[in-house]
Design a protein around this motif. Structure first.
Motif: not given
Length: 123
Positions: A33-46, A84-93
């Motif tokens: 969770i911390v990694s995903l939040m960090t990557e998203t918050l530091c993303s340079g994407k529009e 059910g199964p979570i196929r793409n955990i990063r997207r779901y998260l």
């Protein structure tokens, strides 16, 4: 260096150390969770894809900046309850984290109403 500072801010914001004391929270889940939040918050994407839709990156970042330990506990609870199964955990998260400020309030209100109904049925 910026990524390290951002990660430290995220850990402080969600009370990382306190969450680790909860026996229902694993360090691996929390680090993900911390990694995903960090990557998203530091993303340079529009834009950032959340729930299959593109959203302005700043909107997504503002939602993530609102998260507290309570939101993280809620997201982890929802993941444990997923049937059910979570196929793409990063997207779901990311979708769960983005939605948590809104859905946690609704979840809390529904639980309050259910508790009131149970109490009134017992009387």
């Amino acid at each position: 260096l910026e990524l390290d500072r951002c990660r430290a801010r995220v850990e402080h914001q969600i009370e990382y150390d306190a969450l680790l004391e909860d026996p229902c929270v694993s360090a691996a889940q929390l680090d993900e969770i911390v990694s995903l939040m960090t990557e998203t918050l530091c993303s340079g994407k529009e834009t950032i894809s959340v729930g299959g839709e593109e959203h302005p990156a700043e909107t997504v970042k503002e939602q993530l900046k609102q998260l507290t330990s309570e939101h993280i506990e809620y997201v982890l609870l929802c993941m444990r309850r997923a049937t059910g199964p979570i196929r793409n955990i990063r997207r779901y998260l990311l979708t769960a984290l983005y939605s948590a400020p809104v859905t946690l309030e609704r979840f809390t209100e529904v639980n309050r109403q259910l508790r009131r109904q149970v109490v009134s049925c017992v009387r």
